[in-house]
Design an enzyme around this catalytic site. Structure first.
Site, mmCIF file in Angstrom:
data_model
loop_
_atom_site.group_PDB
_atom_site.id
_atom_site.type_symbol
_atom_site.label_atom_id
_atom_site.label_comp_id
_atom_site.label_asym_id
_atom_site.label_seq_id
_atom_site.Cartn_x
_atom_site.Cartn_y
_atom_site.Cartn_z
ATOM 1 N N THR A 185 0.830 -1.202 0.000
ATOM 2 C CA THR A 185 0.000 0.000 0.000
ATOM 3 C C THR A 185 0.873 1.264 0.000
ATOM 4 O O THR A 185 0.384 2.344 -0.301
ATOM 5 C CB THR A 185 -0.915 0.046 1.246
ATOM 6 O OG1 THR A 185 -0.091 -0.037 2.423
ATOM 7 C CG2 THR A 185 -1.913 -1.088 1.243
ATOM 8 N N GLY A 201 1.086 -6.804 5.818
ATOM 9 C CA GLY A 201 0.437 -8.112 5.985
ATOM 10 C C GLY A 201 0.671 -8.774 7.331
ATOM 11 O O GLY A 201 0.326 -9.943 7.514
ATOM 12 N N ALA A 202 1.260 -8.032 8.294
ATOM 13 C CA ALA A 202 1.656 -8.657 9.565
ATOM 14 C C ALA A 202 0.470 -9.276 10.313
ATOM 15 O O ALA A 202 0.639 -10.251 11.031
ATOM 16 C CB ALA A 202 2.370 -7.635 10.457
ATOM 17 N N GLU A 203 -0.729 -8.733 10.166
ATOM 18 C CA GLU A 203 -1.867 -9.281 10.899
ATOM 19 C C GLU A 203 -2.198 -10.708 10.435
ATOM 20 O O GLU A 203 -2.806 -11.479 11.155
ATOM 21 C CB GLU A 203 -3.096 -8.384 10.727
ATOM 22 C CG GLU A 203 -3.174 -7.253 11.737
ATOM 23 C CD GLU A 203 -2.032 -6.254 11.644
ATOM 24 O OE1 GLU A 203 -1.665 -5.877 10.520
ATOM 25 O OE2 GLU A 203 -1.500 -5.872 12.688
ATOM 26 N N ASN A 281 4.548 -3.712 13.352
ATOM 27 C CA ASN A 281 4.288 -4.481 14.564
ATOM 28 C C ASN A 281 4.655 -5.953 14.425
ATOM 29 O O ASN A 281 4.918 -6.448 13.337
ATOM 30 C CB ASN A 281 2.800 -4.367 14.920
ATOM 31 C CG ASN A 281 1.908 -4.873 13.801
ATOM 32 O OD1 ASN A 281 1.643 -4.145 12.853
ATOM 33 N ND2 ASN A 281 1.452 -6.114 13.877
ATOM 34 N N ASP A 326 0.460 -3.885 18.721
ATOM 35 C CA ASP A 326 0.375 -3.393 17.334
ATOM 36 C C ASP A 326 0.898 -1.960 17.226
ATOM 37 O O ASP A 326 0.390 -1.153 16.456
ATOM 38 C CB ASP A 326 -1.068 -3.498 16.790
ATOM 39 C CG ASP A 326 -1.188 -3.126 15.312
ATOM 40 O OD1 ASP A 326 -0.172 -3.190 14.595
ATOM 41 O OD2 ASP A 326 -2.298 -2.758 14.882
ATOM 42 N N LYS A 353 2.893 4.996 16.478
ATOM 43 C CA LYS A 353 1.595 4.703 17.089
ATOM 44 C C LYS A 353 1.622 4.802 18.607
ATOM 45 O O LYS A 353 0.624 5.140 19.229
ATOM 46 C CB LYS A 353 1.158 3.282 16.707
ATOM 47 C CG LYS A 353 0.441 3.155 15.381
ATOM 48 C CD LYS A 353 -0.082 1.721 15.282
ATOM 49 C CE LYS A 353 -0.720 1.411 13.945
ATOM 50 N NZ LYS A 353 -1.123 -0.024 13.883
ATOM 51 N N ASN A 415 -1.415 7.503 13.199
ATOM 52 C CA ASN A 415 -1.232 6.399 12.266
ATOM 53 C C ASN A 415 -0.416 6.865 11.062
ATOM 54 O O ASN A 415 0.455 7.710 11.204
ATOM 55 C CB ASN A 415 -2.587 5.775 11.907
ATOM 56 C CG ASN A 415 -2.452 4.319 11.491
ATOM 57 O OD1 ASN A 415 -1.704 3.992 10.573
ATOM 58 N ND2 ASN A 415 -3.152 3.434 12.177
ATOM 59 N N HIS A 636 -16.284 -4.686 8.102
ATOM 60 C CA HIS A 636 -17.670 -4.199 8.150
ATOM 61 C C HIS A 636 -18.017 -3.464 9.438
ATOM 62 O O HIS A 636 -19.151 -3.013 9.593
ATOM 63 C CB HIS A 636 -18.642 -5.365 7.903
ATOM 64 C CG HIS A 636 -18.586 -5.876 6.487
ATOM 65 N ND1 HIS A 636 -19.156 -5.206 5.436
ATOM 66 C CD2 HIS A 636 -17.979 -6.952 5.945
ATOM 67 C CE1 HIS A 636 -18.927 -5.867 4.305
ATOM 68 N NE2 HIS A 636 -18.206 -6.930 4.583
#
Ligand code: CA
Length: 710
Positions: A185, A201-203, A281, A326, A353, A415, A636
């Site tokens: 991104t 993509g760490a999550e 993170n 995070d 953060k 952020n 969502h």
């Protein structure tokens, strides 16, 4: 005869070559952008040549035609519909009369900077299924320009070089393993002929790294891994041997990658020849889950200085050792020279953060000072200047049995939205957030490629209550945003603009004693010295992107991308404070005396459909709520409250209810990015989620209808 033909051929070739030379010299845009031109950016203040305008990424413009005395005459000069309805986060590059920017799904567009007319548009045609791997929306933060080419990192991990004049593809390389949940991104930067690109993509469980590709050919030049890999394999870089000592031996973190992705910030000091990267993170978030037995886990949540020619490690500073929350250090990095105790220092500044503002000697990596920039931050009390380490608050240690309300939330006290630094006021302008989060460890869930892998119990987000005006008011009181003017020398707040909404745009500072920012549906100008509000414009959608400014034909322009989205917009369950907004993405450009108008918000105030009858009892709804928060809420919205990006599930129409099982289980809307969740949910699970959404829709039906009539 042969000789004559050869002569004719040769002279013909010569003519063709001369034509190419003329075309190259005169009409090919940005042909001569290189490191020297970017280093001389202050000699052409009318352009915006690289991501933060200059390599030091200050986001300060010397232009002052638009200033605190006349900004009230600012009006819309032109707008461009991006044709997208997801988050827009790009910083446009403006040079030689052209503007280059990106929209959702990594689409690139080149516009006439005078009129907004489209010159070309390039769609990398990212597979919509890839959208699920993007934790924080299908966003892109912009392109880099270098010697006639435009570079974009696509969401699916490709790095693509385009012809700046035509938008045609010159080369494309896959920078990531397509089988893993990597995304791109961030905007590439070009340093000394190399395109530098990271990933996210760490999550989902990936191993972070940054790569350098030859700008001409796309050949991989070097790669720097931010965390050690499989312990049975040799270390890719010598420093990883030391890094591995900071991870527990029995941890199996490397199977899930460990995290540490480099998904946004970079800066470059040409004199010191150092490239600075911000590292993200840990994966999973819970350090007990990631590295049982402790350890600082280098280089998570660190700023790392590298040699741009080789990727060689020079120094690092870890903002959050043993990250447990995070707390990425991927936030904007600004380089400047400031006077401290009477002597000039070359510093690097970051507000990661974690809520502390760091001033670091950018040559040595030595911590000079650190100050808490959000008063409610409670995970640590202060930074110990003897050790350079945060002093963690013992009362904020969450466990499996004990949830703790901690500031900041995983959204951060700040952020990715860029700050700005004005050398006129010597202030750093930070878009900050005051958001708490109830952290609670979860050791029961197993790693799964499809899932968020946090080691955190998501059920703490669930509020089983209708979204009454009182509940919304209480939420707003708890979740706030501001623009903070921060003195980096004294490490103190100078002033603060409190905002109705937490998730706002990046900053721009100018020599006109102005700062510009989007917030909650409006784009505004404030005095840089006092914060006094001077002007605003209703943008009809939320703004998260940072503005840029440029000059053409003696006329100064200010541009911002308007298009709401990103992590908080998707996941928080907090709506934009304005009701008259839509989801259409636009590039908005302003100049003095202009009076273009946006088409009115025709927002065909769609009837809020009456939800179907309730299904199932409390047990089904409760299990549906848990499944919803585990698998659905990240896009969502918590408590089924859409933040204004994707469709609000409380207002699904009859057809969507009818197709619900087919959409969620079979993936019939995969082409829209809504993939099948069959890998993690059974058909009865989907029924339970549906029962929960209907329950929430019924809870809020009368309230939503009432709001619509206002
Ligand atoms: Ca993260």
């Amino acid at each position: 005869m042969f000789k004559i033909i050869l002569q004719a051929f040769n002279s013909h070739r010569l003519v063709l070559a001369s034509i190419a030379l003329v075309l190259g010299g005169c009409s090919a845009p940005i042909a001569d952008i290189d490191g020297e031109r970017i280093q001389r950016a202050d000699s052409e203040p009318g352009a915006w040549l690289s991501h933060g305008r200059t390599y030091d990424e200050q986001r300060y413009s010397l232009l002052n035609q638009i200033n605190a005395d006349n900004v009230e005459d600012l009006g819309l000069a032109w707008y461009y519909d991006t044709g997208t309805n997801r988050g827009l986060e790009a910083s446009p590059i403006v040079v030689d009369g052209m503007m280059f920017a990106t929209g959702s799904w990594s689409v690139v567009f080149a516009l006439d900077a005078r009129t907004g007319g489209e010159i070309w548009r390039y769609d990398p045609e990212v597979d919509p299924a890839k959208g699920k791997d993007a934790c924080c929306d299908v966003v892109n933060r912009g392109v880099a320009a270098w010697r006639g080419k435009i570079y974009v990192g696509a969401l699916d991990g490709r790095l693509i070089a385009l012809d700046a004049a035509t938008g045609s593809e010159i080369w494309s390389v896959q920078t990531t393993d397509p089988d893993k949940a990597y995304t791109i991104t961030g905007a590439p930067r070009v340093v000394k002929g190399r395109v530098i690109i990271g990933n996210g993509g760490a999550e989902y469980g990936v191993r972070g790294y940054v790569s350098a590709y030859d700008a001409e050919t796309g050949k991989l030049d070097w790669r720097f891994y931010t965390v050690p890999g499989d312990p049975s394999e040799p270390f890719e870089q010598p420093i990883l041997e030391r890094a591995a000592e900071t991870w527990s031996d029995d941890g199996e973190y490397w199977k899930a990658g460990g995290g540490g992705t480099v998904w946004d910030s970079m800066a470059y000091d040409p004199e010191a020849d150092l490239l600075y990267i911000g590292v993200g993170n840990g994966s999973p978030w819970s350090r007990e889950e990631r590295s049982p037995g402790g350890g600082d886990n280098w280089f998570l949540s660190s700023i790392v200085a590298l040699r741009p020619d080789t990727g060689e490690y020079v120094w690092h500073y870890q903002t959050t050792p043993g990250d447990n929350w995070d707390y990425t250090a991927t936030q904007h990095i600004i380089l400047t020279d400031i006077t401290l105790d009477g002597s000039p220092r070359k510093v690097l500044m970051q507000a990661p953060k974690n809520g502390f503002f760091y001033v670091i000697d950018r040559l040595s990596g030595e911590l000079i000072s650190a100050g808490k920039y959000e008063p409610k931050v409670n995970w640590a009390t202060h930074i110990d200047m003897e050790t350079g380490r945060p002093v963690e608050n013992p009362d904020a240690q969450y466990t499996e049995d004990d949830a703790k309300l901690i500031y900041p939330a995983p959204y951060g006290a700040h952020n990715w939205q860029p700050m700005a630094y004005s050398p006129d006021t010597n202030l750093v302008y930070i878009p900050t957030m005051e958001i708490p989060f109830a952290y609670k460890r979860d050791s029961k869930t197993e790693y799964h490629r499809f899932n968020w892998n946090l080691g955190i119990d998501v059920a703490t987000q669930i509020i089983d209550a209708p979204q009454t005006p009182e509940v919304k008011k209480a939420t707003r009181a708890l979740v706030r945003g501001s623009v903070l003017a921060w003195d980096p020398v004294q490490q103190r707040e100078v002033w603060r603009i409190a905002q109705d909404h937490a998730w706002n745009g990046g900053l721009l500072a100018t020599a006109g004693n102005l700062i510009f920012q989007g917030s909650g549906g409006y784009f505004s100008a404030h005095r840089a010295d006092t914060g006094q509000k001077l002007w605003n414009f209703f943008a009809q959608t939320g703004i998260i992107a940072p503005p840029v400014t440029y000059e053409l034909d003696g006329q100064q322009y200010v541009t911002v991308l308007a298009g709401y989205g990103g992590a908080f917009a998707l996941a928080s369950g907090v709506e934009l404070p304005v009701s008259e907004h839509h989801k259409l993405g636009r590039v908005l450009t302003f100049r003095l005396g202009a009076s273009e108008e946006l088409p009115g918000v025709t927002a065909e105030m769609v009837a809020i459909p009456e939800p179907p009858d309730s299904r199932g009892g409390k047990d089904l709804i409760d299990s549906g709520s848990l499944l919803y928060h585990r698998h659905c809420s990240v896009c969502h919205g918590a408590n089924a409250v859409g933040g204004g990006v994707l469709g609000d599930l409380r207002t699904m129409d009859a057809k969507t209810h009818e197709l619900f099982q087919d959409i969620v289980f079979k993936g019939v809307y995969a082409a829209k990015g809504m993939v099948s969740f069959a890998p993690v949910m059974s058909e009865p699970d989907v029924e339970a989620v549906h029962a929960y959404i209907i329950y929430r829709a019924r809870q809020d039906y009368e309230i939503l209808k009432g709001e619509q009539q206002q």
